[in-house]
Design an enzyme around this catalytic site. Structure first.
Site, mmCIF file in Angstrom:
data_model
loop_
_atom_site.group_PDB
_atom_site.id
_atom_site.type_symbol
_atom_site.label_atom_id
_atom_site.label_comp_id
_atom_site.label_asym_id
_atom_site.label_seq_id
_atom_site.Cartn_x
_atom_site.Cartn_y
_atom_site.Cartn_z
ATOM 1 N N HIS A 50 0.833 -1.203 0.000
ATOM 2 C CA HIS A 50 0.000 0.000 0.000
ATOM 3 C C HIS A 50 0.870 1.257 0.000
ATOM 4 C CE1 HIS A 50 -3.350 -2.649 0.954
ATOM 5 N NE2 HIS A 50 -4.185 -1.622 1.003
ATOM 6 N N HIS A 64 1.053 -3.808 9.154
ATOM 7 C CA HIS A 64 2.481 -3.775 8.838
ATOM 8 C C HIS A 64 3.268 -3.251 10.027
ATOM 9 C CE1 HIS A 64 2.693 -4.746 4.550
ATOM 10 N NE2 HIS A 64 1.571 -4.062 4.381
#
Length: 277
Positions: A182, A231
């Site tokens: 992303h 993450h």
């Protein structure tokens, strides 16, 4: 005796004068450095701007790659940078709430596989209409396509595990964690959109707004991935570095293409000029 306030003002003025002098000196040095290349391409005056773009993007490319490599080494060796991963995630978990989690999840979905292609198609349509050329399609589509490819390769090479699901906000993700896809795509998009706006817009205000919005997009997309526990912080840091580097590389390639096209056009025009006599 000079009052303290007046002394401070004098020092500030002197410092500002030194900074301005340094900027002028740097500009003159860059002009001298670029002059041979400008002469080779038949560029003069404001036409030297593409060469400045090339120089700046080359620096960004180098810094981005070096930063990404440094983050990777820190992750692999569990160095100082990696030590911040767990504390930052713990801080994010302690500050979550139902409404905030939902809002940030909705935002991070904009950079995912469902909504981001829609955003990309809209951007392509707008820039293609504004520029009346296929260049925006080439810049965005090829830049992002190649970025996705090297991100997938990086994930396979590192095979880093994501944060524990117990510390993440659903929906969960299972692909390798490093680097953050992303963040890479958001950063590449931000760099290239800002670049395309600079090519299309003449207003300094429009360009400034574009840079600010694009920077916020990349920054907040990365932070959202950490906040939601999808993450580690170092995954996102690597994504920012690699996204900057890849975006700069695409701009270097496209600017070099435009310079070569300008040179060929001017050589053709020179060849068409009738010879007096």
């Amino acid at each position: 005796m000079t009052p303290p306030t007046e002394q401070r003002r004098t020092r500030v003025a002197e410092e500002a004068s030194r900074v301005a002098g340094g900027v002028r000196t740097l500009g003159e040095a860059l002009a001298r450095l670029l002059q041979p290349a400008a002469h080779r391409f038949g560029l003069v005056g404001a036409d030297i701007v593409p060469l400045l773009v090339l120089l700046v993007c080359a620096v960004v490319l180098f810094v981005g790659l070096a930063g990404g490599a440094e983050v990777y080494e820190g992750v692999r060796e569990r160095g100082d940078l990696a030590r911040f991963d767990q504390p930052v995630l713990d801080w994010a978990v302690s500050h979550r709430s139902g409404g905030l989690d939902s809002a940030i999840t909705a935002f991070t979905h904009l950079g995912g596989p469902v909504y981001f292609p829609i955003i990309l198609v809209l951007l392509l349509a707008v820039f293609t209409w504004l520029r009346r050329t296929a260049s925006p399609f080439l810049v965005l589509a090829l830049g992002l396509g190649s970025a996705l490819a090297f991100t997938a390769a990086g994930k396979d090479i590192t095979a880093r595990s994501r944060p524990p699901r117990a510390l993440a906000v659903p929906p969960y993700e299972s692909s390798p964690s490093f680097p953050s896809g992303h963040t890479v795509t958001a950063t590449v998009t931000a760099v290239l959109v800002a670049y395309l706006v600079f090519l299309a817009a003449r207003s300094r205000r429009v360009r400034t707004v574009a840079v600010v919005l694009c920077s916020l997009w990349a920054l907040l997309m990365g932070l959202s991935r950490v906040f939601l526990g999808h993450h580690w912080l170092t995954d996102v840091m690597a994504g920012w570095c690699l996204g900057l580097a890849w975006g700069a590389l695409v701009i270097v390639v496209n600017t070099a293409r435009l310079l070569l096209r300008t040179r060929h056009r001017r050589l053709d025009d020179a060849g068409d000029t009738p010879v007096a006599g």
